[in-house]
Design a protein around this motif. Structure first.
Motif, PDB file in Angstrom:
ATOM      1  N   MET A 275      11.179   1.189   2.906  1.00  0.00           N
ATOM      2  CA  MET A 275      10.048   0.884   3.801  1.00  0.00           C
ATOM      3  C   MET A 275       8.808   0.505   2.992  1.00  0.00           C
ATOM      4  O   MET A 275       8.107  -0.469   3.308  1.00  0.00           O
ATOM      5  CB  MET A 275       9.741   2.100   4.687  1.00  0.00           C
ATOM      6  CG  MET A 275      10.774   2.355   5.764  1.00  0.00           C
ATOM      7  SD  MET A 275      10.635   4.027   6.481  1.00  0.00           S
ATOM      8  CE  MET A 275       8.962   4.030   7.113  1.00  0.00           C
ATOM      9  N   SER A 276       8.523   1.266   1.927  1.00  0.00           N
ATOM     10  CA  SER A 276       7.325   1.009   1.114  1.00  0.00           C
ATOM     11  C   SER A 276       7.447  -0.324   0.372  1.00  0.00           C
ATOM     12  O   SER A 276       6.454  -1.060   0.230  1.00  0.00           O
ATOM     13  CB  SER A 276       7.112   2.153   0.120  1.00  0.00           C
ATOM     14  OG  SER A 276       6.853   3.363   0.807  1.00  0.00           O
ATOM     15  N   HIS A 277       8.643  -0.643  -0.118  1.00  0.00           N
ATOM     16  CA  HIS A 277       8.853  -1.938  -0.778  1.00  0.00           C
ATOM     17  C   HIS A 277       8.619  -3.096   0.196  1.00  0.00           C
ATOM     18  O   HIS A 277       8.018  -4.117  -0.177  1.00  0.00           O
ATOM     19  CB  HIS A 277      10.279  -2.017  -1.349  1.00  0.00           C
ATOM     20  CG  HIS A 277      10.378  -1.493  -2.751  1.00  0.00           C
ATOM     21  ND1 HIS A 277      10.314  -0.149  -3.038  1.00  0.00           N
ATOM     22  CD2 HIS A 277      10.524  -2.151  -3.954  1.00  0.00           C
ATOM     23  CE1 HIS A 277      10.421   0.016  -4.355  1.00  0.00           C
ATOM     24  NE2 HIS A 277      10.553  -1.178  -4.936  1.00  0.00           N
ATOM     25  N   HIS A 278       9.120  -2.943   1.403  1.00  0.00           N
ATOM     26  CA  HIS A 278       8.941  -4.005   2.404  1.00  0.00           C
ATOM     27  C   HIS A 278       7.456  -4.260   2.672  1.00  0.00           C
ATOM     28  O   HIS A 278       6.990  -5.405   2.692  1.00  0.00           O
ATOM     29  CB  HIS A 278       9.663  -3.618   3.703  1.00  0.00           C
ATOM     30  CG  HIS A 278       9.299  -4.485   4.868  1.00  0.00           C
ATOM     31  ND1 HIS A 278       8.532  -4.026   5.914  1.00  0.00           N
ATOM     32  CD2 HIS A 278       9.586  -5.789   5.142  1.00  0.00           C
ATOM     33  CE1 HIS A 278       8.352  -4.989   6.789  1.00  0.00           C
ATOM     34  NE2 HIS A 278       8.991  -6.074   6.343  1.00  0.00           N
ATOM     35  N   LYS A 279       6.697  -3.179   2.851  1.00  0.00           N
ATOM     36  CA  LYS A 279       5.270  -3.338   3.157  1.00  0.00           C
ATOM     37  C   LYS A 279       4.480  -3.842   1.944  1.00  0.00           C
ATOM     38  O   LYS A 279       3.516  -4.605   2.090  1.00  0.00           O
ATOM     39  CB  LYS A 279       4.681  -2.010   3.645  1.00  0.00           C
ATOM     40  CG  LYS A 279       5.098  -1.644   5.058  1.00  0.00           C
ATOM     41  CD  LYS A 279       4.630  -2.688   6.075  1.00  0.00           C
ATOM     42  CE  LYS A 279       5.062  -2.335   7.491  1.00  0.00           C
ATOM     43  NZ  LYS A 279       4.748  -3.399   8.457  1.00  0.00           N
ATOM     44  N   LEU A 280       4.897  -3.422   0.737  1.00  0.00           N
ATOM     45  CA  LEU A 280       4.235  -3.928  -0.465  1.00  0.00           C
ATOM     46  C   LEU A 280       4.506  -5.426  -0.620  1.00  0.00           C
ATOM     47  O   LEU A 280       3.599  -6.197  -0.986  1.00  0.00           O
ATOM     48  CB  LEU A 280       4.735  -3.167  -1.701  1.00  0.00           C
ATOM     49  CG  LEU A 280       4.094  -3.549  -3.032  1.00  0.00           C
ATOM     50  CD1 LEU A 280       2.586  -3.288  -3.011  1.00  0.00           C
ATOM     51  CD2 LEU A 280       4.733  -2.784  -4.191  1.00  0.00           C
ATOM     52  N   GLY A 281       5.733  -5.853  -0.319  1.00  0.00           N
ATOM     53  CA  GLY A 281       6.056  -7.287  -0.355  1.00  0.00           C
ATOM     54  C   GLY A 281       5.194  -8.072   0.618  1.00  0.00           C
ATOM     55  O   GLY A 281       4.664  -9.150   0.284  1.00  0.00           O
ATOM     56  N   ALA A 282       5.023  -7.528   1.839  1.00  0.00           N
ATOM     57  CA  ALA A 282       4.183  -8.198   2.843  1.00  0.00           C
ATOM     58  C   ALA A 282       2.729  -8.280   2.365  1.00  0.00           C
ATOM     59  O   ALA A 282       2.043  -9.293   2.593  1.00  0.00           O
ATOM     60  CB  ALA A 282       4.266  -7.438   4.162  1.00  0.00           C
ATOM     61  N   LEU A 283       2.260  -7.212   1.710  1.00  0.00           N
ATOM     62  CA  LEU A 283       0.881  -7.189   1.179  1.00  0.00           C
ATOM     63  C   LEU A 283       0.700  -8.268   0.110  1.00  0.00           C
ATOM     64  O   LEU A 283      -0.311  -9.004   0.113  1.00  0.00           O
ATOM     65  CB  LEU A 283       0.579  -5.808   0.595  1.00  0.00           C
ATOM     66  CG  LEU A 283      -0.756  -5.667  -0.142  1.00  0.00           C
ATOM     67  CD1 LEU A 283      -1.927  -5.795   0.819  1.00  0.00           C
ATOM     68  CD2 LEU A 283      -0.833  -4.334  -0.878  1.00  0.00           C
ATOM     69  N   TYR A 284       1.666  -8.407  -0.817  1.00  0.00           N
ATOM     70  CA  TYR A 284       1.545  -9.397  -1.893  1.00  0.00           C
ATOM     71  C   TYR A 284       1.553 -10.812  -1.335  1.00  0.00           C
ATOM     72  O   TYR A 284       0.908 -11.710  -1.902  1.00  0.00           O
ATOM     73  CB  TYR A 284       2.684  -9.217  -2.903  1.00  0.00           C
ATOM     74  CG  TYR A 284       2.491  -8.022  -3.845  1.00  0.00           C
ATOM     75  CD1 TYR A 284       1.219  -7.503  -4.072  1.00  0.00           C
ATOM     76  CD2 TYR A 284       3.570  -7.436  -4.497  1.00  0.00           C
ATOM     77  CE1 TYR A 284       1.043  -6.427  -4.926  1.00  0.00           C
ATOM     78  CE2 TYR A 284       3.404  -6.360  -5.365  1.00  0.00           C
ATOM     79  CZ  TYR A 284       2.128  -5.842  -5.564  1.00  0.00           C
ATOM     80  OH  TYR A 284       1.957  -4.781  -6.420  1.00  0.00           O
TER      81      TYR A 284
END
Length: 606
Positions: A275-284
């Motif tokens: 979940m955290s990787h997905h949201k970090l990807g969206a942030l980048y």
């Protein structure tokens, strides 16, 4: 020369055996205490050291198997199942939970079964099987409500909220999260409250209630830091990262997501990591750091494929499609879009079916809840009416008692003065009716006092009560003809309200004497036996009296019903008997045959 062995060494002394058994008993207690300590420590450690939790639970399981203790085998398996569910080992978790349930079912341990089902539910809905997960959660909910187990109620309500959120039912999800917070407060557990703050913040964010979302997630972070719930802190930081992303505080959001990933990695928390990787990807992507975004999302996609984290799979493909499109790599963009559509269709079709199944479960649950509420309200109304009726009887009986006593006294005085035989005959009839009315009032007063008086419990001496009651009925017509056969288990230990037990015995004996059959050379008897059978006391009263037909026996406990008009009575005795038994949470049954006798069986729980 033959070796002679003294007999005292062949059979150890009783004192030696007693000491040996005491040693074994103490040893077993120490083992059980150690297992419980291991499990308690394992459960506490889950918030910051899952590897330690698993190690402690495995040690507890080993000790439980050595001592062949089914209860602790079940608890150890249940704990291990929970820890493996948390880190995403779903198949292993479900197998362990099912094995735990087998042990708990043998012991009829409802809480143990519910604990294991909760873990199975978590494994199911985290792999997208919402309806089956919900079915298990509803079973758990019913058990924990009955037990008033607010700690586990909070956990279940939070999980149900998650499923509602997957269904897109934001109103029901919000309600479930708020119920979880309330249960957490009742359990006095800050972590349980803050566990529900995290998803509730996400719901507020989706509704663009940003200040509310930020306030509640900040409160969660403070609690997690205070209680040292490291796992929970990772989810709270993830939640705040989402708020910062929406408010374009990108650097703060990045810090939160990176810290969340680090904690999840250390703790072995697979779902949180993805979940955290997905949201970090969206942030980048928002920060236009496309290369970093792609690297993060590819890693999340591979990880989700490996660990069956279905929702992150298609979401990661959509973001990778967006990156490829921004880079004008349309062939790659089409590839990711195709994968996204195929996976989303699969998930959405499956999800739609499961939502329908899930709402079918919910509608059944709500129907049962409504029915249960209606039954409770009906029972409350009946109880209130019963109390009002008892109060009415008590007041009327008490108020009439004085005038009736006065009338009986005046009648006594009149009989002393009157000499006319015809007048004396009328006065005797008057006296009989006044006595009958007085007996009815006495019965009503005894009946209503059972509802209003709270007699303290004491150890019951059944033998004394029985012989005292027998002696008190010497005035009854058939008393001298009746043989009493008494059989009482001397090992019985029973505590209850003395007045209620006395009422039960008194009415059973009185009934047997009054309805004794004395014609045709019959030798009347009343046989009373009292025994302990498991967790109940069983009282059996048998006579060879006049007996009853089936029509009569169906009505004998009805107030004012009289089985035989030829025999004097008020019709209250057996009704009072039944009320006394109900006050002790017991049951009574009767068997009878006209002309042969009657058997009453009373069962009282210890």
């Amino acid at each position: 020369m033959a070796l002679r062995i003294s007999k005292k060494y062949i059979h150890p002394p009783v004192s030696f055996l007693n000491n040996h058994f005491q040693f074994l008993e103490i040893s077993e207690k120490i083992t059980r205490s150690k297992i419980q300590s291991l499990l308690d420590e394992a459960y506490e450690s889950r918030i910051n050291n899952l590897s330690r939790s698993i190690g402690l639970a495995e040690e507890a399981l080993s000790l439980s198997k050595e001592s062949a203790d089914k209860s602790f085998i079940g608890k150890s398996l249940s704990h291990l199942s929970l820890f493996h569910m948390i880190i995403g080992d779903f198949d292993l978790s479900i197998n362990m939970a099912n094995e735990a349930i087998e042990n708990f079912e043998d012991l009829d341990d409802a809480k143990g079964i519910a604990d294991a089902k909760y873990t199975i539910a978590g494994a199911l809905y985290k792999t997208n099987d919402f309806s089956k997960g919900l079915t298990h959660l509803i079973d758990c909910l019913a058990t924990y409500k009955k037990l008033e187990d607010y700690h586990n109620l909070a956990r279940v309500q939070k999980s149900i909220g998650t499923i509602y959120e997957f269904f897109g039912d934001i109103k029901s999800a919000t309600q479930s999260y708020e119920e979880a917070i309330d249960s957490g407060k009742k359990a006095g557990d800050l972590n349980l409250q803050s566990n529900a703050f995290n998803p509730l913040s996400g719901l507020y964010l989706n509704q663009n209630k940003i200040p509310k979302a930020l306030a509640i997630i900040e409160e969660s972070i403070v609690i997690k830091e205070k209680t040292e719930d490291i796992r929970g802190l990772a989810f709270a930081l993830y939640g705040r990262g989402k708020v910062y992303t929406q408010t374009k505080q990108f650097e703060q959001a990045e810090q939160d997501f990176l810290q969340s990933i680090k904690i999840h990695e250390e703790m072995g928390e697979k779902l949180g990591w993805a979940m955290s990787h997905h949201k970090l990807g969206a942030l980048y992507i928002k920060m236009n750091r496309l290369e970093e975004a792609r690297e993060i999302l590819v890693r999340a996609l591979e990880y989700s494929n490996k660990n069956k984290i279905i929702l992150i799979k298609f979401k990661a493909n959509l973001l990778l499609h967006e990156i490829a499109k921004k880079e004008k790599n349309y062939e790659l963009a089409l590839k990711y879009l195709t994968q996204y559509v195929e996976e989303k269709e699969s998930v959405i079709n499956d999800r739609t079916a499961k939502v329908i199944e899930g709402y079918d479960v919910i509608s059944k649950m709500q129907a049962l809840e409504l029915e249960a509420n209606a039954q409770r309200e009906k029972a409350d109304i009946i109880e209130k009416k019963k109390i009002e009726l008892d109060s009415f009887f008590y007041r009327i009986s008490h108020d009439l008692k004085g005038p009736i006593t006065s009338l009986m006294s005046l009648n006594y005085v009149a009989k002393l003065e009157v000499k006319d035989e015809a007048a004396l005959k009328f006065l005797s009839e008057y006296d009989a009716q006044a006595n009958r009315l007085n007996n009815i009032l006495d019965g009503l007063l005894r009946l209503t006092k059972m509802s209003f008086n709270e007699d303290s419990k004491q150890e019951i001496d059944f033998e004394k009560i029985i012989y005292d009651c027998i002696a008190s009925y010497k005035f009854l017509a058939n008393y001298e003809l009746v043989e009493f056969k008494i059989n009482i288990d001397s090992k019985i230990v029973y505590e209850a309200e003395w007045a209620l037990v006395n009422t039960i015995i008194q009415n059973l004996i009185e009934n047997g004497i009054k309805y004794a059959r004395i014609e045709d050379g019959n030798k009347p008897y009343i046989s009373i036996s009292i025994n302990q059978e498991g967790d109940v006391i069983k009282i059996t009263a048998t006579d060879n009296g006049i007996g009853m037909d089936e029509k009569t026996i169906d009505n004998i406990f009805v107030m004012f019903f009289r089985a035989n008009r030829k025999i004097e009575g008020t019709g209250l005795g057996l009704h009072i008997l039944k009320r006394a038994i109900e006050r002790l949470n017991g049951e009574i049954s009767a068997k009878s045959k006209l002309g042969e006798g009657t058997t009453f069986t009373v069962v009282l729980p210890k």
